[in-house]
Design a protein around this motif. Sequence first.
Motif, PDB file in Angstrom:
ATOM      1  N   ARG A   1     -11.506 -11.636   3.403  1.00  0.00           N
ATOM      2  CA  ARG A   1     -10.989 -10.462   2.702  1.00  0.00           C
ATOM      3  C   ARG A   1      -9.741  -9.887   3.386  1.00  0.00           C
ATOM      4  NH1 ARG A   1     -15.355  -8.327   2.622  1.00  0.00           N
ATOM      5  NH2 ARG A   1     -16.070  -8.875   0.527  1.00  0.00           N
ATOM      6  N   VAL A   2      -9.696  -9.931   4.712  1.00  0.00           N
ATOM      7  CA  VAL A   2      -8.553  -9.334   5.409  1.00  0.00           C
ATOM      8  C   VAL A   2      -7.254 -10.061   5.091  1.00  0.00           C
ATOM      9  CG1 VAL A   2      -9.883  -8.307   7.303  1.00  0.00           C
ATOM     10  CG2 VAL A   2      -9.096 -10.692   7.495  1.00  0.00           C
ATOM     11  N   VAL A   3      -7.321 -11.366   4.864  1.00  0.00           N
ATOM     12  CA  VAL A   3      -6.124 -12.135   4.504  1.00  0.00           C
ATOM     13  C   VAL A   3      -5.680 -11.784   3.090  1.00  0.00           C
ATOM     14  CG1 VAL A   3      -5.250 -14.461   4.028  1.00  0.00           C
ATOM     15  CG2 VAL A   3      -6.584 -14.028   6.098  1.00  0.00           C
ATOM     16  N   ILE A   4      -6.638 -11.735   2.179  1.00  0.00           N
ATOM     17  CA  ILE A   4      -6.331 -11.379   0.787  1.00  0.00           C
ATOM     18  C   ILE A   4      -5.739  -9.983   0.723  1.00  0.00           C
ATOM     19  CG2 ILE A   4      -7.339 -11.007  -1.494  1.00  0.00           C
ATOM     20  CD1 ILE A   4      -9.542 -13.053  -0.633  1.00  0.00           C
ATOM     21  N   ASP A   5      -6.338  -9.044   1.460  1.00  0.00           N
ATOM     22  CA  ASP A   5      -5.856  -7.655   1.450  1.00  0.00           C
ATOM     23  C   ASP A   5      -4.464  -7.543   2.063  1.00  0.00           C
ATOM     24  OD1 ASP A   5      -8.233  -6.929   0.292  1.00  0.00           O
ATOM     25  OD2 ASP A   5      -9.115  -6.083   2.121  1.00  0.00           O
ATOM     26  N   ALA A   6      -4.205  -8.305   3.132  1.00  0.00           N
ATOM     27  CA  ALA A   6      -2.894  -8.233   3.784  1.00  0.00           C
ATOM     28  C   ALA A   6      -1.786  -8.707   2.850  1.00  0.00           C
ATOM     29  CB  ALA A   6      -2.901  -9.064   5.063  1.00  0.00           C
ATOM     30  N   MET A   7      -2.046  -9.769   2.101  1.00  0.00           N
ATOM     31  CA  MET A   7      -1.036 -10.268   1.171  1.00  0.00           C
ATOM     32  C   MET A   7      -0.853  -9.308  -0.005  1.00  0.00           C
ATOM     33  SD  MET A   7      -1.937 -14.331   1.285  1.00  0.00           S
ATOM     34  CE  MET A   7      -0.519 -14.800   0.300  1.00  0.00           C
ATOM     35  N   ASN A   8      -1.956  -8.737  -0.488  1.00  0.00           N
ATOM     36  CA  ASN A   8      -1.849  -7.738  -1.552  1.00  0.00           C
ATOM     37  C   ASN A   8      -1.055  -6.527  -1.075  1.00  0.00           C
ATOM     38  OD1 ASN A   8      -3.251  -9.221  -3.446  1.00  0.00           O
ATOM     39  ND2 ASN A   8      -5.234  -8.288  -2.992  1.00  0.00           N
ATOM     40  N   GLU A   9      -1.291  -6.114   0.162  1.00  0.00           N
ATOM     41  CA  GLU A   9      -0.584  -4.954   0.710  1.00  0.00           C
ATOM     42  C   GLU A   9       0.913  -5.219   0.807  1.00  0.00           C
ATOM     43  OE1 GLU A   9       0.160  -1.203   2.396  1.00  0.00           O
ATOM     44  OE2 GLU A   9      -1.501  -2.000   1.202  1.00  0.00           O
ATOM     45  N   TYR A  10       1.277  -6.438   1.178  1.00  0.00           N
ATOM     46  CA  TYR A  10       2.702  -6.784   1.215  1.00  0.00           C
ATOM     47  C   TYR A  10       3.333  -6.596  -0.159  1.00  0.00           C
ATOM     48  CZ  TYR A  10       6.808  -9.736   0.751  1.00  0.00           C
ATOM     49  OH  TYR A  10       8.065 -10.203   0.439  1.00  0.00           O
ATOM     50  N   TYR A  11       2.703  -7.146  -1.190  1.00  0.00           N
ATOM     51  CA  TYR A  11       3.282  -7.054  -2.528  1.00  0.00           C
ATOM     52  C   TYR A  11       3.223  -5.626  -3.072  1.00  0.00           C
ATOM     53  CZ  TYR A  11       3.814 -12.096  -2.991  1.00  0.00           C
ATOM     54  OH  TYR A  11       4.227 -13.398  -2.829  1.00  0.00           O
ATOM     55  N   ARG A  12       2.198  -4.870  -2.707  1.00  0.00           N
ATOM     56  CA  ARG A  12       2.063  -3.501  -3.200  1.00  0.00           C
ATOM     57  C   ARG A  12       3.011  -2.527  -2.511  1.00  0.00           C
ATOM     58  NH1 ARG A  12      -3.766  -3.998  -3.036  1.00  0.00           N
ATOM     59  NH2 ARG A  12      -3.612  -3.029  -0.975  1.00  0.00           N
ATOM     60  N   SER A  13       3.235  -2.731  -1.197  1.00  0.00           N
ATOM     61  CA  SER A  13       3.848  -1.664  -0.410  1.00  0.00           C
ATOM     62  C   SER A  13       5.220  -1.963   0.184  1.00  0.00           C
ATOM     63  CB  SER A  13       2.902  -1.266   0.737  1.00  0.00           C
ATOM     64  OG  SER A  13       1.664  -0.821   0.240  1.00  0.00           O
ATOM     65  N   TYR A  14       5.511  -3.226   0.507  1.00  0.00           N
ATOM     66  CA  TYR A  14       6.805  -3.472   1.149  1.00  0.00           C
ATOM     67  C   TYR A  14       7.405  -4.817   0.767  1.00  0.00           C
ATOM     68  CZ  TYR A  14       3.954  -5.917   4.724  1.00  0.00           C
ATOM     69  OH  TYR A  14       3.070  -6.746   5.388  1.00  0.00           O
ATOM     70  N   ASN A  15       7.151  -5.233  -0.473  1.00  0.00           N
ATOM     71  CA  ASN A  15       7.746  -6.460  -0.979  1.00  0.00           C
ATOM     72  C   ASN A  15       9.264  -6.367  -0.932  1.00  0.00           C
ATOM     73  OD1 ASN A  15       8.074  -8.946  -2.417  1.00  0.00           O
ATOM     74  ND2 ASN A  15       8.459  -7.737  -4.258  1.00  0.00           N
ATOM     75  N   SER A  16       9.870  -7.254  -0.158  1.00  0.00           N
ATOM     76  CA  SER A  16      11.319  -7.281  -0.021  1.00  0.00           C
ATOM     77  C   SER A  16      11.702  -8.580   0.650  1.00  0.00           C
ATOM     78  CB  SER A  16      11.810  -6.102   0.820  1.00  0.00           C
ATOM     79  OG  SER A  16      13.214  -6.126   0.953  1.00  0.00           O
ATOM     80  N   ASN A  17      12.971  -8.960   0.506  1.00  0.00           N
ATOM     81  CA  ASN A  17      13.427 -10.142   1.226  1.00  0.00           C
ATOM     82  C   ASN A  17      13.644  -9.793   2.695  1.00  0.00           C
ATOM     83  OD1 ASN A  17      14.349 -12.833   1.592  1.00  0.00           O
ATOM     84  ND2 ASN A  17      15.210 -12.796  -0.475  1.00  0.00           N
ATOM     85  N   VAL A  18      13.734 -10.838   3.520  1.00  0.00           N
ATOM     86  CA  VAL A  18      13.826 -10.628   4.967  1.00  0.00           C
ATOM     87  C   VAL A  18      15.203 -11.021   5.488  1.00  0.00           C
ATOM     88  CG1 VAL A  18      11.353 -10.961   5.308  1.00  0.00           C
ATOM     89  CG2 VAL A  18      12.872 -12.929   5.460  1.00  0.00           C
ATOM     90  N   HIS A  19      15.556 -10.475   6.632  1.00  0.00           N
ATOM     91  CA  HIS A  19      16.774 -10.826   7.359  1.00  0.00           C
ATOM     92  C   HIS A  19      18.050 -10.441   6.625  1.00  0.00           C
ATOM     93  CE1 HIS A  19      14.098 -14.356   8.891  1.00  0.00           C
ATOM     94  NE2 HIS A  19      13.902 -13.275   9.641  1.00  0.00           N
ATOM     95  N   ARG A  20      17.954  -9.680   5.520  1.00  0.00           N
ATOM     96  CA  ARG A  20      19.143  -9.447   4.710  1.00  0.00           C
ATOM     97  C   ARG A  20      19.479  -7.962   4.603  1.00  0.00           C
ATOM     98  NH1 ARG A  20      18.249 -13.926  -0.189  1.00  0.00           N
ATOM     99  NH2 ARG A  20      17.847 -15.682   1.199  1.00  0.00           N
ATOM    100  N   GLY A  21      18.553  -7.204   4.033  1.00  0.00           N
ATOM    101  CA  GLY A  21      18.835  -5.789   3.826  1.00  0.00           C
ATOM    102  C   GLY A  21      18.520  -4.972   5.070  1.00  0.00           C
ATOM    103  N   VAL A  22      19.121  -3.775   5.118  1.00  0.00           N
ATOM    104  CA  VAL A  22      18.836  -2.860   6.223  1.00  0.00           C
ATOM    105  C   VAL A  22      18.007  -1.680   5.741  1.00  0.00           C
ATOM    106  CG1 VAL A  22      20.883  -3.499   7.533  1.00  0.00           C
ATOM    107  CG2 VAL A  22      21.055  -1.658   5.852  1.00  0.00           C
TER     108      VAL A  22
END
Length: 406
Positions: free
Chosen positions: A35-56
Motif C-alpha cells: 500500500r505504501v508504494v501505491i499511495d506514494a505514486m498516487n501522492e505524486y500525481y495528486r500533489s506535485y506532478n511536474s517534470n524534473v530538472h527543468r522548472g524552478v
Amino acid sequence: MNIKDVREQFPILHQQVNGHDLVYLDSAATSQKPRVVIDAMNEYYRSYNSNVHRGVHTLGTRATDAYEGAREKVRAFIRASSVQEIIFTRGTTTALNTVAISYARANLKEGDEIVITHMEHHANIIPWQQAAKATGATLKYIPLQEDGTLSLEDVKQTITHQTKIVAVTHVSNVLGTINPIKEIAKIAHDHGAIIVVDGAQSTPHMQIDVQDLDCDFFAFSGHKMCGPTGIGVLYGKKDLLNNMEPAEFGGEMIDFVDLYDSTWKELPWKFEAGTPIIAGAVGLGKAIDFLNDIGMEEVSRYEHQLATYALERFKELDGATVYGPQHRAGLVTFNLDDVHPHDASTVLDTEGVAIRAGHHCAQPLMKWLGVSATARASFYLYNTEEEIDLLIAALRKTKEYFTNVF
C-alpha cells in the motif's frame, strides 16, 4: 518478520479468484505492491506532478527532489559508491541493452569473446548475440553442471584472454541457481574482461553490495521488488560510464546543442534522455524503504525457509520432476508427468493458485533441460507455508483430473 502484518500491506492479496482465496506464486514474473508504494505514486500525481530538472517552480522542485532522492535510495540499497553510477531505465532489459549498445559495440572487435551461460534470460542473451554480429566477436557459453549450477573450473576454462565481456545472471529465473558472482568477477578481471550481472532475480531477495561483488555493470527491475513496472536501474562503474556514449539522444541528457554537434550532461543524466519515469522512481524509492524496514537479511532467510519447505513437499508428489539445485533462491520449477505445464497452470488457476508456465524467456535453458516448457512457483516475503500446502493439494487435484480424463 510477522508474516500476517506483511500480508496486510498488500491489498491485492485479499481477494478471491474463481471462488478461492488467491494464492499468488508468480513473484519471479512480477511482485505485488504494498500500500505504501501505491499511495506514494498516487501522492505524486495528486500533489506535485511536474517534470524534473527543468522548472524552478515549487512543484518542479518537489518532483526533482523526490526523483533524485529515489536515486540516492537505490545507491544505498545496492551499496554503490556514488549516485553518478545509478542510471534509471525502463527495466533490466533496457539496462542490459544499454551496456550491449553503448559499451560492447564500441569496444569489441573481431576475435574478441563474449561469455555467457545457458541459464540466461533472453534479455541477457539476445543483446550479446546482436553485439557479436555487429562487431565480429564470438559468443561462448559456460557449460552447466548436471544440477544446473556453474563450476568455477568451467568458468576458468571458458574465459580466456580474448574474452572482453562476461555476462551472467546472479540468480536463474528458472533453476533458482545462485551464481558465485564475486568469484566469476575475479576470474573475468584476471583476464582483462568486464562482468555484466543480471540482478533481476537477486536484488528483490538478498542484500546486494555491488562493490563487494566487484561487478562492472549490474541491472535490475523495480517491479520484481515491490515497486512499479516501467522502472529499472543500471549500475555501472563511474570510469566505464564516463567513457561510454549514450544509447538514446534528446532532451534532458544534453549540455549544449549546436546546429551540427552537441555535448552531453555529466553522469548519470547523460543516459536518461527524455522525460524520465518520475512516478516510477518515486514508487521504487518507497519500495526500497519498505524492504529496508523489514531487512533484506530477514527477507532472504524467510524465502530460504519457504524454498526448503517447498522442496520437501514436492518430494511427496508422485510424478513430479523438479529442476535445479538443492540450494536455491525462492522458487521451484517443475513438470508433472503427462501434463503440459500450461494445462497444469490452468487447472491451478481454477483453485485460485497463480503460477507461471512456459519457457520463462529462457528457451536455450529449456533445450538444455530437454523440455519445451515448465511450470514455476515462485515465492516472496508475503507467501506462507500454508500457501505451499495449497499448491501441493491443487497439483494433486490436477494429476487426478488428467488421469481421469485421459
